[in-house]
Motif scaffolding. Structure first.
Motif, PDB file in Angstrom:
ATOM      1  N   UNK A  97      26.580  33.797  37.821  1.00  0.00           N
ATOM      2  CA  UNK A  97      26.465  35.055  37.078  1.00  0.00           C
ATOM      3  C   UNK A  97      27.763  35.858  37.168  1.00  0.00           C
ATOM      4  N   UNK A  98      28.367  35.876  38.336  1.00  0.00           N
ATOM      5  CA  UNK A  98      29.639  36.569  38.507  1.00  0.00           C
ATOM      6  C   UNK A  98      30.712  35.935  37.616  1.00  0.00           C
ATOM      7  N   UNK A  99      30.738  34.606  37.588  1.00  0.00           N
ATOM      8  CA  UNK A  99      31.718  33.902  36.757  1.00  0.00           C
ATOM      9  C   UNK A  99      31.495  34.189  35.276  1.00  0.00           C
ATOM     10  N   UNK A 100      30.234  34.217  34.847  1.00  0.00           N
ATOM     11  CA  UNK A 100      29.927  34.475  33.440  1.00  0.00           C
ATOM     12  C   UNK A 100      30.379  35.865  33.016  1.00  0.00           C
ATOM     13  N   UNK A 101      30.454  36.794  33.975  1.00  0.00           N
ATOM     14  CA  UNK A 101      30.919  38.145  33.679  1.00  0.00           C
ATOM     15  C   UNK A 101      32.441  38.241  33.665  1.00  0.00           C
ATOM     16  N   UNK A 102      33.113  37.124  33.945  1.00  0.00           N
ATOM     17  CA  UNK A 102      34.571  37.110  33.933  1.00  0.00           C
ATOM     18  C   UNK A 102      35.207  37.675  35.177  1.00  0.00           C
ATOM     19  N   UNK A 103      34.434  37.773  36.258  1.00  0.00           N
ATOM     20  CA  UNK A 103      34.948  38.314  37.518  1.00  0.00           C
ATOM     21  C   UNK A 103      35.452  37.162  38.375  1.00  0.00           C
ATOM     22  N   UNK A 104      36.710  37.204  38.816  1.00  0.00           N
ATOM     23  CA  UNK A 104      37.238  36.099  39.634  1.00  0.00           C
ATOM     24  C   UNK A 104      36.606  36.062  41.015  1.00  0.00           C
ATOM     25  N   UNK A 105      36.596  34.860  41.582  1.00  0.00           N
ATOM     26  CA  UNK A 105      35.998  34.647  42.891  1.00  0.00           C
ATOM     27  C   UNK A 105      36.893  33.742  43.731  1.00  0.00           C
ATOM     28  N   UNK A 106      36.776  33.896  45.040  1.00  0.00           N
ATOM     29  CA  UNK A 106      37.551  33.044  45.948  1.00  0.00           C
ATOM     30  C   UNK A 106      36.748  32.764  47.205  1.00  0.00           C
ATOM     31  N   UNK A 107      36.938  31.579  47.736  1.00  0.00           N
ATOM     32  CA  UNK A 107      36.475  31.247  49.071  1.00  0.00           C
ATOM     33  C   UNK A 107      37.527  31.736  50.057  1.00  0.00           C
ATOM     34  N   UNK A 108      37.084  32.384  51.127  1.00  0.00           N
ATOM     35  CA  UNK A 108      37.991  32.829  52.190  1.00  0.00           C
ATOM     36  C   UNK A 108      37.418  32.291  53.493  1.00  0.00           C
ATOM     37  N   UNK A 206      24.030  42.612  39.470  1.00  0.00           N
ATOM     38  CA  UNK A 206      23.619  44.018  39.521  1.00  0.00           C
ATOM     39  C   UNK A 206      23.500  44.512  40.957  1.00  0.00           C
ATOM     40  N   UNK A 207      23.052  43.642  41.863  1.00  0.00           N
ATOM     41  CA  UNK A 207      22.968  44.027  43.272  1.00  0.00           C
ATOM     42  C   UNK A 207      24.350  44.327  43.842  1.00  0.00           C
ATOM     43  N   UNK A 208      25.351  43.528  43.445  1.00  0.00           N
ATOM     44  CA  UNK A 208      26.718  43.786  43.897  1.00  0.00           C
ATOM     45  C   UNK A 208      27.237  45.099  43.308  1.00  0.00           C
ATOM     46  N   UNK A 209      26.936  45.328  42.053  1.00  0.00           N
ATOM     47  CA  UNK A 209      27.481  46.497  41.365  1.00  0.00           C
ATOM     48  C   UNK A 209      26.866  47.798  41.853  1.00  0.00           C
ATOM     49  N   UNK A 210      25.708  47.722  42.486  1.00  0.00           N
ATOM     50  CA  UNK A 210      25.109  48.929  43.050  1.00  0.00           C
ATOM     51  C   UNK A 210      25.875  49.455  44.255  1.00  0.00           C
ATOM     52  N   UNK A 211      26.713  48.591  44.844  1.00  0.00           N
ATOM     53  CA  UNK A 211      27.527  48.996  46.001  1.00  0.00           C
ATOM     54  C   UNK A 211      28.862  49.504  45.466  1.00  0.00           C
ATOM     55  N   UNK A 212      28.951  50.792  45.290  1.00  0.00           N
ATOM     56  CA  UNK A 212      30.142  51.369  44.656  1.00  0.00           C
ATOM     57  C   UNK A 212      31.350  51.251  45.570  1.00  0.00           C
ATOM     58  N   UNK A 213      32.553  51.100  44.965  1.00  0.00           N
ATOM     59  CA  UNK A 213      33.774  51.081  45.777  1.00  0.00           C
ATOM     60  C   UNK A 213      34.051  52.467  46.346  1.00  0.00           C
ATOM     61  N   UNK A 214      34.919  52.536  47.336  1.00  0.00           N
ATOM     62  CA  UNK A 214      35.273  53.855  47.891  1.00  0.00           C
ATOM     63  C   UNK A 214      35.754  54.797  46.791  1.00  0.00           C
ATOM     64  N   UNK A 215      35.468  56.083  46.951  1.00  0.00           N
ATOM     65  CA  UNK A 215      35.799  57.074  45.907  1.00  0.00           C
ATOM     66  C   UNK A 215      37.273  57.047  45.546  1.00  0.00           C
TER      67      UNK A 215
END
Length: 220
Positions: A97-108, A206-215
């Motif tokens: 789902x993250x990939x379909x939204x065009x958001x890059x991902x990485x293994x760390x 959507x669960x990830x997006x509910x966690x807003x980044x720092x102001x």
């Protein structure tokens, strides 16, 4: 602007259920050396860098230099994952789902490059990667997460990190990312994380997006 700018996955115990493979490999190495690994020794291996893993095993009584111990462990785990690679429930659905939204991902990961590349090749979505042998400082140092963000061309503060171990959580938090704890083999103190999930099953973008980044880094 889309939030998050990237999702950074710890690998062992978070994206894939491989902590047991590492613990089993360590047990086999100890048995061959006539050494007994106690629960405390095994707990110290979860989320540890390869350098720390080698040191724990040496302190437990396994002879040999660190490089030889790491090579032996890596070969054993590589064989195990070649036969049986298991993604954690919900991980691939969330990554897709993250990939379909065009958001890059990485293994760390603190695993060596040869193991990380095997998992990257097996994953059905595109994943950049930072392996343990790509960095000078292993987790809990934030170098690996900072390296991944730089590789993807994003600000670390606008990244979400998924981690299962105390060591990994410390690295993610120290990097400045928004961190989600998803413990597997050991409970963790998730007080510094943005959230703690029991697992990834049913979790969505959507669960990830509910966690807003720092102001300070939110987009107006």
């Amino acid at each position: 602007m889309t939030w998050p700018d990237a999702v950074l996955w710890d690998m062992d115990g978070t994206l894939i259920d491989s902590e047991r493979a590492w613990l089993d490999a360590a047990g086999e190495l100890a048995a061959r050396a006539g050494v007994t690994l106690h629960r405390g020794d095994l707990d110290r291996l979860v989320g540890a860098s390869m350098a720390t893993t080698a040191r724990v095993l040496q302190e437990a009584g396994i002879a040999g230099d660190a490089a030889a111990i790491v090579d032996d462990l890596t070969a054993r785990v590589q064989r195990g994952l070649a036969e049986h690679l298991v993604f954690r429930p919900g991980a691939l659905a969330l990554a897709a789902e993250v990939a379909a939204a065009g958001i890059p991902q990485a293994i760390v990961s603190m695993s060596n490059r040869v193991i990380v590349d095997h998992v990257v090749a097996a994953a059905p979505v595109a994943l950049a990667s930072v392996a343990g042998d790509d960095v000078v400082h292993g987790k809990p140092h934030p170098e690996a997460y900072l390296t991944a963000a730089a590789q993807l061309g994003v600000e670390i503060e606008r990244c979400v990190v998924l981690e299962d171990s105390a060591t990994g959580l410390a690295a993610g938090v120290a990097s400045g990312a928004v961190v989600i704890a998803v413990p597997l083999y050991l409970p963790v103190d998730a007080s510094a994380a943005a959230a703690e999930w029991d697992d990834l099953a049913g979790r969505t973008l959507a669960d990830l997006q509910q966690l807003a980044p720092p102001a300070a880094v939110r987009t107006p």
